[in-house]
Design a protein around this motif. Structure first.
Motif, short mmCIF file in Angstrom:
data_model
loop_
_atom_site.label_atom_id
_atom_site.label_comp_id
_atom_site.label_asym_id
_atom_site.label_seq_id
_atom_site.Cartn_x
_atom_site.Cartn_y
_atom_site.Cartn_z
N VAL A 263 -4.64 -4.80 4.76
CA VAL A 263 -4.15 -4.30 3.39
C VAL A 263 -3.77 -3.04 4.20
N ASP A 266 0.59 0.04 -0.20
CA ASP A 266 0.71 0.21 -2.13
C ASP A 266 -0.48 -0.66 -2.34
N LEU A 267 -1.10 -1.01 -1.96
CA LEU A 267 -2.61 -1.89 -2.27
C LEU A 267 -3.62 -0.96 -1.98
N ARG A 270 -2.99 1.42 -5.05
CA ARG A 270 -3.30 0.45 -7.03
C ARG A 270 -4.64 -0.03 -6.93
N ALA A 292 -8.99 -3.97 -2.69
CA ALA A 292 -7.07 -4.19 -2.40
C ALA A 292 -7.12 -5.30 -1.40
N LEU A 295 -6.64 -7.66 -4.01
CA LEU A 295 -5.50 -7.96 -4.69
C LEU A 295 -4.50 -8.62 -4.04
N LYS A 296 -4.39 -8.43 -2.96
CA LYS A 296 -3.87 -8.79 -1.83
C LYS A 296 -3.17 -10.24 -1.74
#
Length: 420
Positions: A263, A266-267, A270, A292, A295-296
């Protein structure tokens, strides 16, 4: 050299070791709750449950392995004392419980360790030695001191007692919810994943285990996949920023874990922000790595019941504030415009009135007359405003343009974005 597990090689720990660890640490660490996370679930389409290890006394899962190891020492080892190397959470866990058990503790930490973790470790009564820029250098120093002073070395991950203690997490998770389909667990040196992989597969052989590494530190990814991706750099997930995987953890991870996901920073940012804003809980970078990963690739987990281990919550408040502001910028909820126009009385008042009519909250104004790229009779205004989101920001920009201010977006790095 890439380490690979040998076929049929026995693991360093067994399910029975984890059961013994659970009995040993009971009453010394918190049996943390497995909490439904409906707002996080909305982000991915999965049903997410979060194991809140950030609720431990030192705000991380490391207490489990530390307690199991410390309570496994004999009288002579207890009297001599222990030494550990850590970027923070293992340090705090060993120091905190060593003081509880009356065991002298020395902790070697990289010089780059966040101040909050250094001070917390000292506050638990341990002698702190800052040495080196990486955990590898700290480990060398710790072993030197252990040999010189006769101390017992407590490895943060490559130790069977530590691994078994960490494995009690999955045991509790599957006891609380046997229907979990997937466990997503951060990967540093592998102690957390190794212990929990053995526990989870013993309780539910069909469960899927996914490890997560910071993209800057793909140590397990390299070892398991025979890759040679570059390792190193400043990562928000310093708790899993490990260059060398565990010799005892690698065979378990390579045998039982179905995938290792990398990851980006930026992930991770977030995910930290999502935990704070949607789950109303603190997650450090490593602690947020599992989210993360979701989210990816949200489509990968849609419709499945996923257990996340929020393994640590030791994050500097200033860093958390910066992350949250950066996320507002990404979502266009904080936007800066550069306005260039003729200098005249009442200009600031007019701009403020126009922004107020649009429902924008002014956060900052920079008023410049002396820039060489501004006409002699002109003025440059940088105005930072808080908005309701991207659509609102676009409406504000259109309004400023309609009133003759020729607005340009100012990017977070402070440069005017061309052509806007």
């Amino acid at each position: 050299m890439t380490l690979q597990a040998k076929p049929n090689e026995p693991f360093a720990i067994t399910p029975q070791d984890i059961e013994a660890a659970a009995r040993r640490i009971e009453g010394h660490v918190l049996r943390t709750p497995l909490v439904p996370a409906p707002r996080l679930s909305e982000l991915t389409g999965a049903t997410i449950l979060v194991k809140h290890e950030n609720m431990q006394a030192t705000a991380s899962f490391k207490e489990r392995g530390a307690v199991n190891k410390l309570l496994s020492l004999d009288e002579d080892e207890t009297a001599r004392g222990v030494i550990a190397m850590s970027a923070g959470n293992h340090a705090q866990a060993v120091a905190y419980h060593a003081r509880r058990f009356g065991i002298p503790a020395t902790i070697v930490m990289p010089e780059t360790t966040p101040l909050v973790k250094v001070e917390n470790t000292r506050s638990h009564g341990a002698r702190v030695v800052l040495y080196g820029e990486t955990l590898y250098e700290s480990a060398q120093k710790a072993r030197e001191l252990a040999n010189a002073e006769g101390l017992v070395f407590v490895h943060p991950y490559d130790d069977p007692a530590v691994m078994a203690g960490q494995g009690t997490i999955a045991q509790e998770m599957l006891d609380d919810d046997p229907d979990l389909d997937v466990l997503i667990i951060p990967l540093g040196g592998g102690g957390l994943m190794a212990g929990n992989a053995v526990a989870a597969k013993a309780l539910k052989p069909e469960i899927e285990l996914i490890g997560v590494e910071a993209a800057l530190y793909p140590s397990f990814f390299n070892a398991v996949n025979a890759e040679d991706l570059a390792i190193g750099g400043a990562t928000l997930a310093e708790g899993i920023a490990v260059k060398t995987v565990g010799v005892q953890t690698l065979p378990i991870v390579s045998s039982l874990v179905s995938d290792i996901v990398l990851v980006s920073e930026d992930l991770i940012e977030r995910a930290v922000n999502a935990y704070a804003c949607l789950q109303h809980t603190l997650a450090e970078g490593a602690g947020a790595a599992g989210l993360a990963a979701m989210l990816k690739e949200p489509q990968r987990y849609a419709g499945r019941k996923v257990g996340l281990v929020l393994c640590g919550g030791n994050i500097d408040t200033r860093l958390l504030a910066a992350i949250m502001v950066r996320e507002l910028e990404r979502e266009d909820r904080i936007v800066a415009f550069r306005l260039t126009t003729s200098d005249r009385p009442g200009l600031l008042g007019k701009v403020a009135s126009l922004l107020g009519d649009q429902g924008a909250n002014i956060l900052e104004v920079s008023h410049g007359r002396l820039f060489l790229d501004v006409p002699a009779k002109g003025v440059s205004l940088d105005v930072t405003v808080e908005t309701r989101g991207a659509a609102h920001s676009q409406a504000i920009e259109a309004m400023l343009r309609a009133n003759g201010f020729a607005p340009h977006r100012v990017l977070p790095r402070g440069l005017a974005e061309p052509g806007r």
